[in-house]
Design a protein around this motif. Structure first.
Motif, PDB file in Angstrom:
ATOM      1  N   MET A   1     -10.519   3.561   2.788  1.00  0.00           N
ATOM      2  CA  MET A   1     -11.208   5.201   3.179  1.00  0.00           C
ATOM      3  C   MET A   1     -12.361   5.297   3.228  1.00  0.00           C
ATOM      4  SD  MET A   1      -7.777   6.184   2.965  1.00  0.00           S
ATOM      5  CE  MET A   1      -7.947   7.703   2.688  1.00  0.00           C
TER       6      MET A   1
ATOM      7  N   ALA B   1     -12.302   6.918   7.021  1.00  0.00           N
ATOM      8  CA  ALA B   1     -13.412   7.646   7.497  1.00  0.00           C
ATOM      9  C   ALA B   1     -14.402   7.677   8.654  1.00  0.00           C
ATOM     10  CB  ALA B   1     -13.864   8.031   6.459  1.00  0.00           C
TER      11      ALA B   1
ATOM     12  N   ALA C   1      -9.298   8.951   8.822  1.00  0.00           N
ATOM     13  CA  ALA C   1      -9.054   8.670   7.388  1.00  0.00           C
ATOM     14  C   ALA C   1      -7.933   9.866   8.105  1.00  0.00           C
ATOM     15  CB  ALA C   1     -10.318   9.539   7.103  1.00  0.00           C
ATOM     16  N   ASP C   2      -7.626  10.577   8.525  1.00  0.00           N
ATOM     17  CA  ASP C   2      -6.757  10.925   8.520  1.00  0.00           C
ATOM     18  C   ASP C   2      -4.842  10.705   8.636  1.00  0.00           C
ATOM     19  OD1 ASP C   2      -7.512  10.972  11.332  1.00  0.00           O
ATOM     20  OD2 ASP C   2      -6.148  13.033  11.558  1.00  0.00           O
ATOM     21  N   LYS C   3      -5.699   8.833   9.395  1.00  0.00           N
ATOM     22  CA  LYS C   3      -3.962   8.379   9.705  1.00  0.00           C
ATOM     23  C   LYS C   3      -3.624   7.673   8.198  1.00  0.00           C
ATOM     24  CE  LYS C   3      -3.855   9.047  14.406  1.00  0.00           C
ATOM     25  NZ  LYS C   3      -2.933  10.386  14.939  1.00  0.00           N
TER      26      LYS C   3
ATOM     27  N   ARG D   1      -2.281   6.589   6.022  1.00  0.00           N
ATOM     28  CA  ARG D   1      -0.682   6.757   5.735  1.00  0.00           C
ATOM     29  C   ARG D   1       0.525   5.650   7.028  1.00  0.00           C
ATOM     30  NH1 ARG D   1      -0.923   6.290  -0.023  1.00  0.00           N
ATOM     31  NH2 ARG D   1      -2.168   7.325  -0.409  1.00  0.00           N
ATOM     32  N   ASP D   2       0.046   6.522   7.840  1.00  0.00           N
ATOM     33  CA  ASP D   2       0.140   5.738   9.514  1.00  0.00           C
ATOM     34  C   ASP D   2      -0.016   4.443   9.680  1.00  0.00           C
ATOM     35  OD1 ASP D   2       0.713   8.199   9.541  1.00  0.00           O
ATOM     36  OD2 ASP D   2      -0.709   8.801  11.604  1.00  0.00           O
TER      37      ASP D   2
ATOM     38  N   GLN E   1      -7.615   3.298  19.049  1.00  0.00           N
ATOM     39  CA  GLN E   1      -7.343   3.600  17.470  1.00  0.00           C
ATOM     40  C   GLN E   1      -7.133   2.426  16.637  1.00  0.00           C
ATOM     41  OE1 GLN E   1      -4.135   6.323  17.578  1.00  0.00           O
ATOM     42  NE2 GLN E   1      -5.420   7.656  17.676  1.00  0.00           N
TER      43      GLN E   1
END
Length: 259
Positions: free
Chosen positions: A118, A122, A127-129, A131-132, A141
């Motif tokens: 994590m 970040a 970090a916002d992805k 769990r994608d 990306q």
């Protein structure tokens, strides 16, 4: 005197009777962005394979922060993070799962693996992805995740082999900016292999590799001064064309670094 992150001295390698690298020598100082510039087939990927022990160097010497990759491979490889040209993330796993799996290979426990993953997601802006699934990412990306993975074990030398291949110009610029920021903030020694001259900045060190030989190693301004030409593109074209002409004429060419 600057600490040397990576030192390659007198390394040759071939496949059967076909030479791939001929007496290659170069240095990557810690805290530097060093561009390994060469056309496809120059030997860049072969050199990376030797540095990372995918191939065994039977001539010359390769050291990472002083550790010989043949005599002390574990100590040397602990200092290296690698992003290879071919994509290697598991597309059906999430970003977090990809990173925690590789963190476990480096000896992290479950909690510390997740925390480190994590932290790095970040750092690369994803970090916002976490769990994608990887298959939902853009090419740029995905490269950011591969850079994060290469940094899991906190290496001090980062190798990137054609890391921007297949990316659009915006993604390319974003990846290069990310890696340059790592050099500035963490003092990493970076070896950035590319055939794209527009990825070079005036502050970079440059190693020109052509048909397995180092034609030049030094800074941007020295390359221009050496050739007497106004741009790196002109200098590279002239230098490689001259090497080809000398080779065709049967003249030998010195393969060691100039700086």
């Amino acid at each position: 005197m600057a600490t040397t992150a990576l030192s390659v001295a007198g390394v040759s390698h071939g496949f059967g009777d076909r030479p791939a690298l001929i007496d290659v020598s170069l240095d990557v100082p810690a805290g530097s962005f060093t561009v390994l510039l060469g056309l496809n087939g120059a030997g860049k990927s072969t050199l990376f394979a030797l540095i990372t022990r995918l191939y065994d160097n039977v001539s010359g010497e390769i050291r990472v922060f002083g550790h010989d990759v043949r005599r002390a491979p574990s100590a040397a490889l602990r200092q290296i993070g690698v992003v290879f040209q071919s994509r290697s993330l598991d597309a059906d796993l999430s970003l977090l799962q990809n990173l925690t799996y590789h963190a476990a290979l480096h000896g992290f426990g479950p909690a510390s693996a997740k925390a480190r993953a994590m932290e790095l997601l970040a750092a690369v802006g994803l970090a916002d992805k976490a769990r994608d699934r990887v298959r939902a990412l853009s090419g740029g990306q995905a490269r950011r995740v591969e850079i994060a993975r290469a940094l899991l074990h906190d290496p001090r030398c980062l190798l990137l082999d054609e890391a921007t291949v297949g990316l659009d110009i915006g993604a390319r610029e974003s990846i290069i900016a990310l890696v340059r920021d790592l050099v500035a903030r963490q003092g990493l020694g970076v070896l950035w292999a590319t055939h794209l001259i527009d990825e070079i900045a005036p502050t970079d060190r440059i190693v020109v590799l052509h048909k397995g030989r180092v034609l030049f190693a030094g800074d941007h301004d020295t390359l221009l001064a050496k050739t007497g030409l106004p741009t790196i593109r002109d200098a590279f074209t002239t230098m490689t064309s001259s090497a080809d002409a000398n080779s065709a004429g049967g003249a030998g060419h010195e393969g060691r670094a100039d700086g």
